[in-house]
Design an enzyme around this catalytic site. Structure first.
Site, PDB file in Angstrom:
ATOM      1  NE  ARG A 115      62.811  20.971  42.508  1.00 16.32           N
ATOM      2  CZ  ARG A 115      63.445  20.877  43.676  1.00 16.32           C
ATOM      3  NH1 ARG A 115      64.119  19.763  43.964  1.00 16.32           N
ATOM      4  NH2 ARG A 115      63.410  21.872  44.541  1.00 16.32           N
ATOM      5  CG  ASP A 174      71.197  22.173  50.366  1.00 13.31           C
ATOM      6  OD1 ASP A 174      70.690  22.399  51.482  1.00 13.31           O
ATOM      7  OD2 ASP A 174      70.615  21.531  49.469  1.00 13.31           O
ATOM      8  NE  ARG A 194      72.706  20.691  56.178  1.00 18.66           N
ATOM      9  CZ  ARG A 194      72.093  20.390  55.053  1.00 18.66           C
ATOM     10  NH1 ARG A 194      71.702  21.347  54.234  1.00 18.66           N
ATOM     11  NH2 ARG A 194      71.872  19.135  54.740  1.00 18.66           N
TER      12      ARG A 194
END
Length: 436
Positions: A32, A321, A352
């Site tokens: 970012r 995550d 995932r």
């Protein structure tokens, strides 16, 4: 690597883990900051640049777009000197390769729409399989030409501007927050700014808060973030000095090791003021029976080996995550764990949920895939196995934790950790205390 060139055999811990660990800087924050610095006028200094493949891919793409980026090292800290473009990118045509980096591909796709000419964004085959449609549609709504080479909503795609003023752009909020972040980062340079309306509730909101924080650090604080809309005013970024904190996602692995094996692990540089949502993973470990200490500049997790881990029920939509990390920790709990709110992570680097469950079942773990998460039930019958990583660094690192408590765990394609923590296996091998 031990176990063969394409596998790594984890050494089971002889005793508790006792360690002070330094984890890489946050790649989420770094990428970012790099975009903001690239658009700013003048030279920015970004202190703490993650060494992984994602950051390398981002820097390479920014250099092609006309941004000067030089890396130097001072006192073991990697520093990027970034000469910004002032919003004037090198004109296309050009090809920009994101490798396996989903974050890079999405940020660079949005950034390219600010340039003149055609920019083709591509990546490795696993990245081509990941969805990009909501981002492509949003750029098209702002006037960009978005032309997929093969499959709509996927890479490779060719993007060309210019962007125009729009009353509002509609995007789903319950898919990857990276789409929204990509639009937020370029929004100051969109004519009239950006009004982004969300057709569904936000997931991973902490990542958007992180984006807003980084944008403010580079001088653009005109950002309104609500459950159903994001409004960014027009403006620009300004060159600055910016320090990146340690990566909370990476910190989850050594901290989880303390929970699983017993002992104490401290992560330096990550304290109570962290801007990362993943830093609250320690709250989950605390609810499972660990002792947690948050200081100004460090985080410590401890567990006595005679204190059992308890299962939890937790919605992880905002810290998705870390689902692989918690799933592996949960295999050591004495009661069930249910993870919910994360159905959308089936389209990450891997599936995932499905891939994670399938690999853990090879060890005898009792894992059930549910509509929006996982159920992990306790068992004492875990065994060694060869575990595939499915091109996913987070699966690889989580499976490594299991090898600390289950003998015979071998990780296939261990080098995939280079995406975010190239020295992970050395760090994992160093944390267990050795019995005298």
């Amino acid at each position: 690597m031990n176990g063969g060139d394409d596998t790594y055999r984890v050494r089971r811990a002889d005793g508790p883990v006792i360690a002070e660990v330094r984890v890489p800087p946050s790649k989420s924050i770094v990428n970012r900051a790099l975009v903001c610095a690239a658009l700013a006028e003048g030279t920015s200094e970004i202190q703490g640049v993650a060494p992984g493949d994602d950051t390398t891919a981002m820097i390479t793409c920014l250099q092609q777009l006309g941004c000067g980026v030089g890396i130097r090292v001072e006192d073991d800290v990697r520093i990027a000197d970034v000469i910004g473009t002032g919003g004037e990118l090198t004109p296309g045509p050009m090809r920009l390769d994101a490798g396996l980096a989903g974050t890079t591909s999405r940020f660079i796709t949005a950034l390219s729409a600010l340039g003149r000419g055609e920019y083709t964004i591509d990546g490795a085959p696993p990245l081509r399989g990941r969805p990009m449609g909501p981002l492509h549609d949003s750029l098209a709504a702002l006037g960009a030409a978005v032309v997929p080479a093969e499959t709509a909503g996927h890479l490779p795609v060719t993007v060309s501007g210019p962007l125009r003023r729009a009353d509002a752009v509609v995007m789903p909020g319950d898919v990857s927050s990276q789409y929204i972040t990509a639009m937020m980062l370029i929004a100051p340079y969109v004519p009239g700014g950006l009004k982004l309306w969300l057709s569904s509730g936000l997931v991973s909101r902490p990542y958007l808060e992180m984006t807003r924080s980084v944008m403010a650090a580079f001088g653009h604080g005109d950002v309104e973030l609500r459950d159903r809309h994001v409004i960014v005013g027009p403006g620009e970024y300004f060159a600055t000095e910016y320090r990146v904190e340690p990566d909370a996602s990476s910190a989850s692995y050594p901290l989880a090791a303390a929970a699983m094996v017993g002992g104490a692990v401290s992560v330096r540089g990550l304290g109570r003021s962290s801007v990362q949502g993943d830093a609250r993973f320690v709250d989950i470990l605390e609810s499972m029976g660990c002792l947690v200490t948050l200081g100004d500049h460090d985080t410590v997790v401890m567990r006595r080996r005679d204190t059992p881990l308890r299962g939890v029920e937790v919605d992880m939509a905002d810290i998705s995550d870390l689902v692989p990390t918690l799933a592996v920790v949960a295999t050591q709990a004495v009661t069930p764990t249910r993870i919910s709110g994360v159905g959308f992570i089936r389209a990450k680097e891997s599936d995932r949920l499905g891939d994670l469950a399938a690999e853990l079942r090879k060890t005898g773990a009792l894992v059930t895939v549910e509509s929006d998460g996982l159920l992990i039930e306790p068992t004492d019958l875990l065994r060694g196995a060869r575990l595939d990583t499915h091109h996913d660094h987070r699966l690889a690192m989580a499976f490594g934790l299991l090898g600390l408590v289950v003998d015979g765990i071998e990780i296939v394609d261990p080098a995939v950790v280079s995406k975010s923590w190239p020295s992970y296996w050395d760090a994992l091998a160093a944390i267990p205390a050795r019995l005298l």
